[in-house]
Design an enzyme around this catalytic site. Sequence first.
Site, PDB file in Angstrom:
ATOM      1  N   HIS A   1       0.703  -1.177   0.115  1.00  0.00           N
ATOM      2  CA  HIS A   1      -0.041   0.103   0.040  1.00  0.00           C
ATOM      3  C   HIS A   1       0.845   1.246   0.025  1.00  0.00           C
ATOM      4  O   HIS A   1       0.451   2.399   0.529  1.00  0.00           O
ATOM      5  CB  HIS A   1      -1.034  -0.099   1.330  1.00  0.00           C
TER       6      HIS A   1
ATOM      7  N   SER B   1      -1.547 -11.213  -8.539  1.00  0.00           N
ATOM      8  CA  SER B   1      -1.700 -10.400  -9.594  1.00  0.00           C
ATOM      9  C   SER B   1      -1.957 -11.081 -10.883  1.00  0.00           C
ATOM     10  O   SER B   1      -1.425 -10.591 -11.962  1.00  0.00           O
ATOM     11  CB  SER B   1      -0.536  -9.633  -9.469  1.00  0.00           C
TER      12      SER B   1
ATOM     13  N   SER C   1      -4.333 -10.674 -12.844  1.00  0.00           N
ATOM     14  CA  SER C   1      -5.056  -9.621 -13.741  1.00  0.00           C
ATOM     15  C   SER C   1      -3.822  -8.896 -14.282  1.00  0.00           C
ATOM     16  O   SER C   1      -3.862  -8.322 -15.546  1.00  0.00           O
ATOM     17  CB  SER C   1      -6.074  -8.601 -13.023  1.00  0.00           C
TER      18      SER C   1
ATOM     19  N   ASP D   1       2.106  -4.104  -9.456  1.00  0.00           N
ATOM     20  CA  ASP D   1       1.764  -5.231 -10.116  1.00  0.00           C
ATOM     21  C   ASP D   1       2.238  -5.348 -11.557  1.00  0.00           C
ATOM     22  O   ASP D   1       2.882  -6.301 -11.929  1.00  0.00           O
ATOM     23  CB  ASP D   1       0.300  -5.603  -9.771  1.00  0.00           C
TER      24      ASP D   1
HETATM   25  C1  GLA Z   1      -2.745  -4.488  -4.988  1.00  0.00           C
HETATM   26  C2  GLA Z   1      -2.717  -3.081  -6.056  1.00  0.00           C
HETATM   27  C3  GLA Z   1      -1.158  -2.747  -5.933  1.00  0.00           C
HETATM   28  C4  GLA Z   1      -0.910  -2.510  -4.687  1.00  0.00           C
HETATM   29  C5  GLA Z   1      -1.181  -3.479  -3.706  1.00  0.00           C
HETATM   30  C6  GLA Z   1      -0.877  -3.172  -2.165  1.00  0.00           C
HETATM   31  O1  GLA Z   1      -2.087  -5.536  -5.408  1.00  0.00           O
HETATM   32  O2  GLA Z   1      -2.964  -3.739  -7.518  1.00  0.00           O
HETATM   33  O3  GLA Z   1      -1.053  -1.595  -6.870  1.00  0.00           O
HETATM   34  O4  GLA Z   1      -1.264  -1.321  -4.289  1.00  0.00           O
HETATM   35  O5  GLA Z   1      -2.435  -4.022  -3.780  1.00  0.00           O
HETATM   36  O6  GLA Z   1       0.413  -2.932  -1.915  1.00  0.00           O
END
Ligand code: GLA
Length: 388
Positions: A32, A122, A124, A168
Amino acid sequence: MVQDIVDKFKQFYRQEPIVVRSPGRVNLIGEHTDYNEGFVLPAAVNKEIYFAIAPNGTNTMRAHAFDLEETAEFDLNNVQRSEIGWANYLLGVVAQLQKANYDVKGFDVVFGGNVPIGAGMSSSAAVECGLAYGLNYLFAFNIEKFTLVKMAQKAEHEYALVMCGIMDQFASMFGKHNHVVKLDCRSLEYEYFPFDLADYRIVLCDTQVKHSLASSAYNTRRQECETGVALLQKHYPEVHSLRDATLEMLQAHQAEFDPVVYNRCTYVVEENLRVEQACQDLANGDMVAFGQKMYASHHGLQHQYEVSCKELDFLVDEAKKSQEVLGGRMMGGGFGGCTINLVKLAGIGTFTAQMTEAYKAQFNIDLKTYVAQIENGTSLVPIDFSKK
Ligand code: GLA
């Protein structure tokens, strides 16, 4: 798996494709922080989506989602969000290319892979980056990789409606074999650090839960951070994001803050400091100190940023009891998905057995564990068609 996807492509579309692989990611520390213009430390891993793709001489995208066994067609003259969830990750990328005036001609695509969905790895971003890379190659757009990353992120904003940061998509595209990469999400400068694989492994423990709060809470956290920045700006005009804030600034004005916003901001400022210190630990080869930062990160995510959940907290508490683990924490957006653990190589079997047993006893869920190998980012896969 790659061969199955290529075979399906040939069976459906009767032509030879190019093949692209695009990985999911882990994040060692820096959660975050990306949308607060801070630091992250991700790596691309050996959970991947593969694309078989070729132009089809029409104005249509014909797509097949291999794992879901679903097929759909879309007119590229009129690209818009679809009712079909998976198609939005593809359409979102096409829309970004078109917005930037690239002439995306009709194409056929079959895609599928083994990035667990909803596990915070991730999947996506892997899909978005894979298609962006594939179309860039196929139609020789010559778009540089960072621009593709930003297009993939925008696709997520506009077609998946998640206001994610850049981590990501960056990690999927820029990963490097056996390295983690520290990204400065403001300047977009990045630096690779070798990861000590002689003695340790990254082990993911998948809670297999995804609480429905996830995307709405994500957007709320972003707003809370912005509220904090607006307040600080009154006193410190040079503060444009939490990246510019210090703990001293926050403490000096604590009384003016809503306590929740104060906690959110404190977490982000501390987490940015932790990433920098953790990178120093890596450079010093001090994995024990690195592991401690992971635990501290989890503590902040649990108590200050409040994006954890009981399943994740349980797994981190259990990890702390194990002699085999140097550090662990929840990974990604939160409210479910995986914990990431730094585990002694010789202790992996013991660790996963302990965790699996404890999780089953507590929640009656079979824990899934993955030993992550760190791989290169999105790339072309050479296919030897002479074999077929
Ligand atoms: C998700 C979001 C990222 C990042 C994380 C938390 O994976 O896609 O951009 O903000 O949460 O670190």
